[in-house]
Design a protein around this motif. Structure first.
Motif, mmCIF file in Angstrom:
data_model
loop_
_atom_site.group_PDB
_atom_site.id
_atom_site.type_symbol
_atom_site.label_atom_id
_atom_site.label_comp_id
_atom_site.label_asym_id
_atom_site.label_seq_id
_atom_site.Cartn_x
_atom_site.Cartn_y
_atom_site.Cartn_z
ATOM 1 N N CYS A 241 0.852 -1.205 0.000
ATOM 2 C CA CYS A 241 0.000 0.000 0.000
ATOM 3 C C CYS A 241 0.882 1.248 0.000
ATOM 4 O O CYS A 241 1.650 1.475 0.931
ATOM 5 C CB CYS A 241 -0.922 0.003 1.224
ATOM 6 S SG CYS A 241 -1.861 1.530 1.365
ATOM 7 N N ARG A 242 0.779 2.049 -1.063
ATOM 8 C CA ARG A 242 1.598 3.268 -1.167
ATOM 9 C C ARG A 242 0.971 4.419 -0.399
ATOM 10 O O ARG A 242 1.664 5.279 0.134
ATOM 11 C CB ARG A 242 1.721 3.687 -2.638
ATOM 12 C CG ARG A 242 2.529 2.741 -3.488
ATOM 13 C CD ARG A 242 3.999 2.952 -3.217
ATOM 14 N NE ARG A 242 4.836 2.216 -4.138
ATOM 15 C CZ ARG A 242 6.114 1.979 -3.905
ATOM 16 N NH1 ARG A 242 6.687 2.397 -2.794
ATOM 17 N NH2 ARG A 242 6.830 1.318 -4.777
ATOM 18 N N ALA A 255 -6.907 3.160 -1.694
ATOM 19 C CA ALA A 255 -5.487 2.885 -1.480
ATOM 20 C C ALA A 255 -4.859 2.665 -2.837
ATOM 21 O O ALA A 255 -5.491 2.130 -3.755
ATOM 22 C CB ALA A 255 -5.314 1.656 -0.597
ATOM 23 N N LEU A 256 -3.604 3.122 -2.967
ATOM 24 C CA LEU A 256 -2.860 2.975 -4.224
ATOM 25 C C LEU A 256 -1.824 1.873 -4.090
ATOM 26 O O LEU A 256 -1.109 1.798 -3.074
ATOM 27 C CB LEU A 256 -2.154 4.290 -4.580
ATOM 28 C CG LEU A 256 -3.047 5.505 -4.839
ATOM 29 C CD1 LEU A 256 -2.188 6.728 -5.157
ATOM 30 C CD2 LEU A 256 -4.028 5.232 -5.979
ATOM 31 N N PHE A 257 -1.742 1.045 -5.125
ATOM 32 C CA PHE A 257 -0.775 -0.061 -5.196
ATOM 33 C C PHE A 257 -0.073 -0.015 -6.548
ATOM 34 O O PHE A 257 -0.665 0.430 -7.538
ATOM 35 C CB PHE A 257 -1.498 -1.408 -5.063
ATOM 36 C CG PHE A 257 -2.153 -1.601 -3.725
ATOM 37 C CD1 PHE A 257 -1.498 -2.271 -2.700
ATOM 38 C CD2 PHE A 257 -3.438 -1.108 -3.485
ATOM 39 C CE1 PHE A 257 -2.105 -2.436 -1.459
ATOM 40 C CE2 PHE A 257 -4.046 -1.267 -2.247
ATOM 41 C CZ PHE A 257 -3.371 -1.937 -1.235
ATOM 42 N N ASP A 258 1.162 -0.540 -6.603
ATOM 43 C CA ASP A 258 1.890 -0.570 -7.877
ATOM 44 C C ASP A 258 1.420 -1.710 -8.773
ATOM 45 O O ASP A 258 1.544 -1.637 -9.988
ATOM 46 C CB ASP A 258 3.398 -0.754 -7.638
ATOM 47 C CG ASP A 258 4.019 0.491 -7.019
ATOM 48 O OD1 ASP A 258 3.332 1.525 -6.952
ATOM 49 O OD2 ASP A 258 5.190 0.420 -6.601
ATOM 50 N N THR A 259 0.927 -2.794 -8.168
ATOM 51 C CA THR A 259 0.587 -3.972 -8.980
ATOM 52 C C THR A 259 -0.869 -4.385 -8.759
ATOM 53 O O THR A 259 -1.428 -4.203 -7.673
ATOM 54 C CB THR A 259 1.476 -5.178 -8.615
ATOM 55 O OG1 THR A 259 1.184 -5.561 -7.268
ATOM 56 C CG2 THR A 259 2.964 -4.848 -8.765
ATOM 57 N N ILE A 264 -5.454 -6.819 -5.640
ATOM 58 C CA ILE A 264 -6.454 -7.913 -5.583
ATOM 59 C C ILE A 264 -6.326 -8.680 -4.263
ATOM 60 O O ILE A 264 -7.331 -9.030 -3.635
ATOM 61 C CB ILE A 264 -6.288 -8.837 -6.814
ATOM 62 C CG1 ILE A 264 -6.745 -8.079 -8.067
ATOM 63 C CG2 ILE A 264 -7.098 -10.120 -6.655
ATOM 64 C CD1 ILE A 264 -6.325 -8.724 -9.371
ATOM 65 N N GLN A 265 -5.072 -8.918 -3.822
ATOM 66 C CA GLN A 265 -4.871 -9.600 -2.537
ATOM 67 C C GLN A 265 -5.525 -8.798 -1.398
ATOM 68 O O GLN A 265 -6.135 -9.353 -0.487
ATOM 69 C CB GLN A 265 -3.371 -9.769 -2.235
ATOM 70 C CG GLN A 265 -2.635 -10.677 -3.198
ATOM 71 C CD GLN A 265 -3.128 -12.116 -3.132
ATOM 72 O OE1 GLN A 265 -3.632 -12.559 -2.105
ATOM 73 N NE2 GLN A 265 -3.036 -12.816 -4.246
ATOM 74 N N THR A 266 -5.367 -7.480 -1.471
ATOM 75 C CA THR A 266 -5.964 -6.605 -0.449
ATOM 76 C C THR A 266 -7.488 -6.694 -0.489
ATOM 77 O O THR A 266 -8.151 -6.809 0.550
ATOM 78 C CB THR A 266 -5.504 -5.152 -0.680
ATOM 79 O OG1 THR A 266 -4.099 -5.102 -0.450
ATOM 80 C CG2 THR A 266 -6.212 -4.164 0.227
#
Ligand code: C5P
Length: 296
Positions: A241-242, A255-259, A264-266
């Motif tokens: 989580c960025r 929340a922002l993610f790179d991948t 999806i896991q979150t």
């Protein structure tokens, strides 16, 4: 064209500074707005009358008559074009209502775009944007469909620098918040505008830039819906989580993610741990393509 469908993606306030209050009660903003690939849909078909059908998981949370912003948008456009045109409109309501995602504004913008294409007619740009702003402060940016710095109460749009590819998780804890109430409860000094003029190289740099900025409506929304604190903690604790922040006047947080995988896991983990929360994944979108002009 006798029928067409236009997406109405969720709006995200990547940061939101309240810079002042106008005599009419509206607040002036400095906000970076982008979109998420999680959306309502608007479908329009040729028809003599002007009608609205509503489907989707949140269909019971919006008015079905002329108070619906979709019909308001259609009526305002028809009046502006001064022709008695009709359409059978269907709204697929997938975004939670009164949630800080600008769903109603996105629906209004998608309706204007769809009907301009169906009716093969459009007002001049400045008249279209004035009509959009009258429908709601977030309608102009939803209609422009571009990641923008938004000023004024929502009518001053400045294209944002290119943003890095990111994935978004949206979480709404099921507590509707009234935008006017959240704005009215905001306390403290006004913030200064705080734009940036360079393209962040990656998700880490975007998150660092955003971390220096805030959502100025966070504190008042949190007071009304303390569960927002739980949502943000659950998101911030997730690997990859960025940044986690509330959007608009809440209560939805993003929340922002790179991948895609981390996002999806979150989503799967939060779905399991909090069955009452609405949790969705999509990509960060900087150009929605909403503002299509009628074909020449
Ligand atoms: O324009 P919209 O219907 O989305 O705004 C709902 C309410 O939110 C307004 O009546 C106003 O109380 C508040 N608001 C504001 N400043 C903005 C946008 C909305 O105070 N820039």
């Amino acid at each position: 064209m006798s029928a067409l469908t236009v997406a109405a993606p969720a709006k995200l306030n990547l940061y939101l500074h309240v810079t002042g209050r106008r005599p009419d009660g509206y607040h002036t903003l400095d906000s970076l707005v982008a979109f998420a690939g999680i959306q309502d849909m608007i479908r329009v078909e040729e028809s003599r009358g002007l009608t609205l059908d509503i489907e989707g998981p949140f269909k019971d949370d919006v008015p079905h008559g002329e108070e619906n912003i979709v019909l308001q948008a259609a009526l305002a456009l028809r009046e502006k074009l001064e022709a008695p045109m009709g359409a059978k409109i269907t709204l697929v309501k997938r975004l939670p209502v009164a949630s800080g995602l600008g769903g109603g504004s996105a629906d209004a913008a998608a309706t204007l775009s769809a009907l301009m294409q169906l009716w093969k007619d459009a007002p001049a740009d400045d008249e279209l944007m004035a009509l959009a702003l009258k429908l709601g402060a977030d309608v102009p940016v939803c209609l422009a469909g571009q990641a923008c710095f938004v000023g004024g109460i929502g009518e001053e749009l400045t294209p944002a620098p290119k943003l890095p590819e990111s994935w978004v998780v949206l979480v709404n804890p099921g507590v509707p918040l009234s935008t006017p109430t959240v704005f009215a409860a905001r306390e403290g000094d006004f913030s200064r505008p705080n734009r940036f003029d360079y393209a962040p190289a990656d998700g880490a740099e975007l998150a660092a830039i955003l971390a220096e900025r805030t959502n100025d409506l966070h504190v008042s929304a949190l007071t009304m819906a303390p569960v927002i604190g739980d949502v943000l903690k659950a998101l911030k604790d997730r690997p990859g989580c960025r940044l986690a922040r509330m959007s608009g006047s809440g209560a939805t947080c993003f929340a922002l993610f790179d991948t895609a995988d981390a996002a999806i896991q979150t989503t799967m983990a939060l779905d399991k741990d909090h069955p009452g929360w609405w949790v969705k994944t999509g990509s960060l979108i900087c150009d929605t393509g909403t503002l299509s002009r009628p074909a020449p």
